[in-house]
Design a protein around this motif. Structure first.
Motif, PDB file in Angstrom:
ATOM      1  N   GLN A  74      13.531  -4.163  -3.183  1.00 30.69           N
ATOM      2  CA  GLN A  74      12.203  -5.065  -4.744  1.00 30.69           C
ATOM      3  C   GLN A  74      12.911  -4.241  -6.070  1.00 30.69           C
ATOM      4  O   GLN A  74      12.020  -4.900  -6.518  1.00 30.69           O
ATOM      5  CB  GLN A  74      11.594  -4.426  -3.695  1.00 30.69           C
ATOM      6  CG  GLN A  74      11.016  -5.326  -2.274  1.00 30.69           C
ATOM      7  CD  GLN A  74       9.749  -4.197  -2.072  1.00 30.69           C
ATOM      8  OE1 GLN A  74       8.855  -5.293  -2.688  1.00 30.69           O
ATOM      9  NE2 GLN A  74       9.585  -3.401  -0.811  1.00 30.69           N
TER      10      GLN A  74
ATOM     11  N   MET B  50       5.229  -9.022  -6.809  1.00 33.61           N
ATOM     12  CA  MET B  50       5.857  -8.354  -5.855  1.00 33.61           C
ATOM     13  C   MET B  50       5.666  -6.922  -6.194  1.00 33.61           C
ATOM     14  O   MET B  50       6.138  -5.877  -5.814  1.00 33.61           O
ATOM     15  CB  MET B  50       7.027  -8.466  -7.532  1.00 33.61           C
ATOM     16  CG  MET B  50       7.885  -9.856  -6.781  1.00 33.61           C
ATOM     17  SD  MET B  50       9.750 -10.261  -7.212  1.00 33.61           S
ATOM     18  CE  MET B  50      10.377  -9.071  -6.832  1.00 33.61           C
TER      19      MET B  50
ATOM     20  N   GLU C 280       5.734  -3.819  -3.693  1.00 35.92           N
ATOM     21  CA  GLU C 280       6.030  -2.336  -3.638  1.00 35.92           C
ATOM     22  C   GLU C 280       5.303  -1.156  -3.463  1.00 35.92           C
ATOM     23  O   GLU C 280       5.957  -0.451  -2.782  1.00 35.92           O
ATOM     24  CB  GLU C 280       7.062  -2.188  -4.416  1.00 35.92           C
ATOM     25  CG  GLU C 280       8.090  -1.099  -4.984  1.00 35.92           C
ATOM     26  CD  GLU C 280       8.254  -1.524  -6.855  1.00 35.92           C
ATOM     27  OE1 GLU C 280       9.238  -0.111  -7.191  1.00 35.92           O
ATOM     28  OE2 GLU C 280       7.423  -2.056  -7.502  1.00 35.92           O
TER      29      GLU C 280
ATOM     30  N   GLY D 292      12.531  -7.728   1.168  1.00 37.35           N
ATOM     31  CA  GLY D 292      12.684  -7.313   0.666  1.00 37.35           C
ATOM     32  C   GLY D 292      13.837  -8.936  -0.475  1.00 37.35           C
ATOM     33  O   GLY D 292      14.181 -10.278  -1.510  1.00 37.35           O
TER      34      GLY D 292
END
Length: 311
Positions: free
Chosen positions: A24, A42, A46, A255
């Motif tokens: 990530q 993303m 995260e 991921g």
């Protein structure tokens, strides 16, 4: 004191979880250049990973199920993505806080206001936990006759006074910066501080600053990855280098999926970010010194044309 090998908590920092974090981090950095439409998702993914891991860390710490070095490793994973603030603030001091030379003011993809606020709250929470760990928890190391090691560009005893002082000062200053930023934001909102006029910079300088930010991010992430893996090796932690449960395969697959998606966009479809945010919403049309984010406010939309035949 001896180095004591022990079985680690694979559900907290097993190989699949670690690789999921690493993918990530690197995937988000790559996406800012080749798949900018993916960056928002993303970032959210995260942050959810960090929040979930941090919550589990608090629970496991309260139950006294983790050794200090295990807490240290998990904090590397949860705080690793924020450590770019350290070289960033050093750079700001070197340039005299000149906004025209500050790479953080010219991101490739701007974060939304709500995300920024929630992420800021998470950052402050982790900083507070870091201070508690280094002031109160590290002092218990050695009571069982075992030595535990951390990373400071070399193998260092986790409870070595100099190492503890460095970390306490680091996280205290970061927390202080957070308080200052919050105070400035509230001061501007309530009218106590005046907004400085927003300035534009040339495209060449803007690109150079974005490349500098990318270099900082890559350097920090690479160091955190090395620190995590070396800490596990130095402390002879076992049972955390295999993928054997859903708790590890889920972050790993997420991921990998994100990296594959970014590479697919880079190699096949291309980055259509500027087309997606066309016109006044284009990232290049925003004022370079602004921290605003997201689409144009409804207050700036042009009025609708009257329908044919209407008075």
């Amino acid at each position: 004191m001896a180095i004591c090998s022990f079985s680690g908590n694979a559900d907290m920092y097993g190989l699949g979880i670690r690789i999921g974090f690493y993918l990530q981090w690197f995937g988000k950095i790559l996406a800012t250049w080749v798949a900018r439409k993916e960056v928002t998702g993303m970032r959210l993914s995260e942050s959810l990973f960090i929040a979930a891991t941090f919550l589990a860390l608090i629970i496991q710490t309260d139950r006294d199920n983790l050794r200090p070095v295990e807490i240290y490793i998990i904090l590397l994973l949860t705080f690793g993505g924020y450590l770019y603030f350290v070289p960033l603030y050093i750079w700001r001091l070197l340039i005299g806080c000149d906004p025209d030379l500050d790479p953080s003011r010219h991101p490739r993809v701007r974060a939304g206001k709500m995300f920024s606020r929630l992420n800021f709250l998470l950052l402050c929470s982790v900083c507070v936990f870091q201070l508690w760990f280094w002031i109160g928890r590290v002092s218990t190391i050695g009571r069982d006759g075992c030595t535990e090691f951390g990373f400071l560009f070399a193998r260092v005893r986790l409870n070595q006074r100099g190492f503890v002082v460095v970390n306490v000062v680091l996280y205290f200053l970061l927390l202080l910066c957070c308080v200052v930023v919050l105070g400035i934001s509230l001061g501007k909102r309530w009218g106590f501080l005046e907004e400085k006029p927003k300035r534009r910079i040339g495209r060449v300088r803007k690109t150079a600053l974005q490349e500098l930010q990318t270099f900082i991010n890559l350097t920090v992430v690479s160091i955190v990855v090395a620190a995590t893996e070396l800490t596990i090796a130095w402390n002879h932690i076992t049972d955390v280098n295999e993928i054997s449960s859903a708790g590890q395969t889920i972050p790993l697959i997420i991921g990998v999926g994100q990296i594959v998606r970014v590479l697919y966009i880079m190699l096949v479809t291309g980055d259509d970010y500027d087309d997606y945010f066309s016109g006044t919403n284009s990232v290049d049309s925003w004022p370079s010194g602004s921290y605003a984010s997201g689409p144009v406010s409804v207050d700036r939309l042009p009025p609708m044309a009257p329908a044919p035949g209407s008075p």
